[in-house]
Design a protein around this motif. Sequence first.
Motif, mmCIF file in Angstrom:
data_model
loop_
_atom_site.group_PDB
_atom_site.id
_atom_site.type_symbol
_atom_site.label_atom_id
_atom_site.label_comp_id
_atom_site.label_asym_id
_atom_site.label_seq_id
_atom_site.Cartn_x
_atom_site.Cartn_y
_atom_site.Cartn_z
ATOM 1 N N ILE A 148 18.434 -9.715 -58.968
ATOM 2 C CA ILE A 148 17.402 -10.670 -58.508
ATOM 3 C C ILE A 148 15.988 -10.018 -58.822
ATOM 4 O O ILE A 148 15.623 -8.990 -58.309
ATOM 5 C CB ILE A 148 17.271 -11.462 -57.390
ATOM 6 C CG1 ILE A 148 18.510 -12.191 -57.305
ATOM 7 C CG2 ILE A 148 15.849 -12.327 -57.272
ATOM 8 C CD1 ILE A 148 18.615 -13.627 -57.980
ATOM 9 N N VAL A 149 15.123 -10.555 -59.729
ATOM 10 C CA VAL A 149 13.568 -9.790 -59.709
ATOM 11 C C VAL A 149 12.610 -10.858 -59.621
ATOM 12 O O VAL A 149 12.981 -12.219 -59.581
ATOM 13 C CB VAL A 149 13.399 -9.102 -61.107
ATOM 14 C CG1 VAL A 149 14.224 -7.989 -61.152
ATOM 15 C CG2 VAL A 149 13.266 -10.203 -62.180
ATOM 16 N N SER A 157 14.836 3.298 -59.919
ATOM 17 C CA SER A 157 15.929 2.425 -59.898
ATOM 18 C C SER A 157 16.964 2.765 -61.108
ATOM 19 O O SER A 157 16.621 3.299 -61.962
ATOM 20 C CB SER A 157 15.373 1.091 -59.965
ATOM 21 O OG SER A 157 16.228 0.370 -60.775
ATOM 22 N N ASP A 158 18.310 2.663 -60.622
ATOM 23 C CA ASP A 158 19.537 2.960 -61.846
ATOM 24 C C ASP A 158 19.183 2.360 -63.006
ATOM 25 O O ASP A 158 19.395 2.682 -63.860
ATOM 26 C CB ASP A 158 20.653 2.463 -61.014
ATOM 27 C CG ASP A 158 21.030 3.329 -60.074
ATOM 28 O OD1 ASP A 158 20.684 4.464 -59.857
ATOM 29 O OD2 ASP A 158 21.800 3.044 -59.111
ATOM 30 N N PHE A 179 8.368 -7.944 -65.485
ATOM 31 C CA PHE A 179 8.396 -8.038 -63.879
ATOM 32 C C PHE A 179 8.199 -6.575 -63.261
ATOM 33 O O PHE A 179 8.151 -5.698 -64.248
ATOM 34 C CB PHE A 179 10.043 -8.334 -63.453
ATOM 35 C CG PHE A 179 11.225 -7.450 -63.898
ATOM 36 C CD1 PHE A 179 11.767 -7.729 -65.221
ATOM 37 C CD2 PHE A 179 11.699 -6.519 -63.172
ATOM 38 C CE1 PHE A 179 12.952 -7.013 -65.655
ATOM 39 C CE2 PHE A 179 12.716 -5.716 -63.814
ATOM 40 C CZ PHE A 179 13.331 -5.910 -65.210
ATOM 41 N N HIS A 180 8.195 -6.266 -62.032
ATOM 42 C CA HIS A 180 7.967 -4.705 -61.714
ATOM 43 C C HIS A 180 9.170 -4.179 -61.215
ATOM 44 O O HIS A 180 10.054 -4.879 -60.539
ATOM 45 C CB HIS A 180 6.968 -4.897 -60.535
ATOM 46 C CG HIS A 180 5.536 -5.612 -60.949
ATOM 47 N ND1 HIS A 180 4.837 -6.053 -60.079
ATOM 48 C CD2 HIS A 180 5.039 -6.098 -62.173
ATOM 49 C CE1 HIS A 180 3.887 -6.658 -60.753
ATOM 50 N NE2 HIS A 180 3.895 -6.389 -62.186
ATOM 51 N N SER A 181 9.088 -3.065 -61.071
ATOM 52 C CA SER A 181 10.239 -1.977 -60.610
ATOM 53 C C SER A 181 9.969 -0.801 -59.956
ATOM 54 O O SER A 181 8.706 -0.258 -60.450
ATOM 55 C CB SER A 181 11.788 -2.173 -61.167
ATOM 56 O OG SER A 181 12.699 -1.918 -60.804
HETATM 57 C C1 LIG Z 1 13.967 -12.084 -53.839
HETATM 58 C C2 LIG Z 1 14.356 -10.675 -54.268
HETATM 59 C C3 LIG Z 1 13.270 -10.361 -55.277
HETATM 60 C C4 LIG Z 1 13.324 -9.040 -55.771
HETATM 61 N N1 LIG Z 1 12.425 -8.515 -56.553
HETATM 62 C C5 LIG Z 1 12.792 -7.387 -57.301
HETATM 63 C C6 LIG Z 1 11.824 -7.051 -58.497
HETATM 64 O O1 LIG Z 1 10.876 -7.798 -58.825
HETATM 65 N N2 LIG Z 1 12.058 -5.884 -59.036
HETATM 66 C C7 LIG Z 1 12.992 -5.042 -58.591
HETATM 67 O O2 LIG Z 1 13.320 -3.947 -59.312
HETATM 68 N N3 LIG Z 1 13.944 -5.335 -57.855
HETATM 69 C C8 LIG Z 1 13.755 -6.606 -57.059
HETATM 70 N N4 LIG Z 1 14.723 -6.897 -56.146
HETATM 71 C C9 LIG Z 1 15.717 -6.208 -55.664
HETATM 72 C C10 LIG Z 1 16.742 -6.145 -56.526
HETATM 73 O O3 LIG Z 1 17.496 -7.333 -56.653
HETATM 74 C C11 LIG Z 1 17.670 -4.867 -56.438
HETATM 75 O O4 LIG Z 1 18.323 -4.822 -55.199
HETATM 76 C C12 LIG Z 1 17.179 -3.676 -56.751
HETATM 77 O O5 LIG Z 1 16.164 -3.433 -57.871
HETATM 78 C C13 LIG Z 1 18.035 -2.385 -56.604
HETATM 79 O O6 LIG Z 1 19.012 -2.460 -57.652
HETATM 80 P P1 LIG Z 1 18.977 -1.964 -59.083
HETATM 81 O O7 LIG Z 1 18.155 -0.400 -59.114
HETATM 82 O O8 LIG Z 1 20.253 -1.920 -59.537
HETATM 83 O O9 LIG Z 1 18.218 -2.717 -59.937
HETATM 84 C C14 LIG Z 1 14.591 -8.212 -55.339
HETATM 85 C C15 LIG Z 1 15.486 -8.807 -54.556
HETATM 86 C C16 LIG Z 1 15.443 -9.875 -54.083
HETATM 87 C C17 LIG Z 1 16.344 -10.624 -53.282
#
Ligand SMILES: Cc1cc2nc3c(=O)[nH]c(=O)nc-3n(C[C@H](O)[C@H](O)[C@H](O)COP(=O)(O)O)c2cc1C
Length: 199
Positions: free
Chosen positions: A48-49, A69-70, A63-65
């Motif tokens: 979710i983002v 992150s992986d 979106f932002h991150s």
């Molecule tokens: C409601 C909600 C909003 C989120 N928003 C973001 C977002 O905007 N950007 C992001 O990178 N991760 C967001 N996350 C966290 C990701 O879902 C994820 O757990 C995190 O990015 C790490 O996983 P990854 O590195 O595999 O992407 C959000 C999670 C939730 C539950």
Amino acid sequence: MQPAYYEDFSEIKKKIWHMLEDAVSNRNSQFRIPTFMCGYGSEINGRIVVLRKADKENDVVQFHSDIRSDKIDILKKNSNAAMLFYDKEEKIQVRLKVKCIVNHENEITKKSWEKTQHISRKCYLVDNGPGSISDEPTSGLKPELDNFDYTKEESEKGYKNFTVIQCKIKSIEWLYLAAKGHRRARFDLENNKDNWLVP
Ligand SMILES: Cc1cc2nc3c(=O)[nH]c(=O)nc-3n(C[C@H](O)[C@H](O)[C@H](O)COP(=O)(O)O)c2cc1C
């Protein structure tokens, strides 16, 4: 009575962009938190983002991150990704196929970072990147950060971890659930082609 977009390509596109644009500012919109999926080889994942921008003129959503992150590493190897939205009240599912640009320490990130509130910058202040293994349960933050006990100036440290992922839309797929018969359409933006599909 069916809505104007039931069987009209241009009305459908209007409705989709209205929902995407509204989601950026409307915290109650179900389109605000899509699932973003990307992958490389056997490493495929969704998460979710928060939708931060919907630019109809350029067919871009973003979106932002955190740069650590992986998914950033995966996007560098394969920039093709997908986004999935569903609004339960509207009964509309939207699937986007996108090509991603990872922005880091440039004009785009600068602009978005300035708009990111002091409090929201907290997630970019973790010492080790998201997904790092920890010996104990953790938020990844020092206690003072967890307690929002930091100044706006201190939050600037998070900028080096902040990325803006721009997703250039290649195609949009729309599914509308209706008692009178579901409708499904695909908009191929690369080839400028609209099609009805069997739902
Ligand atoms: C409601 C909600 C909003 C989120 N928003 C973001 C977002 O905007 N950007 C992001 O990178 N991760 C967001 N996350 C966290 C990701 O879902 C994820 O757990 C995190 O990015 C790490 O996983 P990854 O590195 O595999 O992407 C959000 C999670 C939730 C539950």
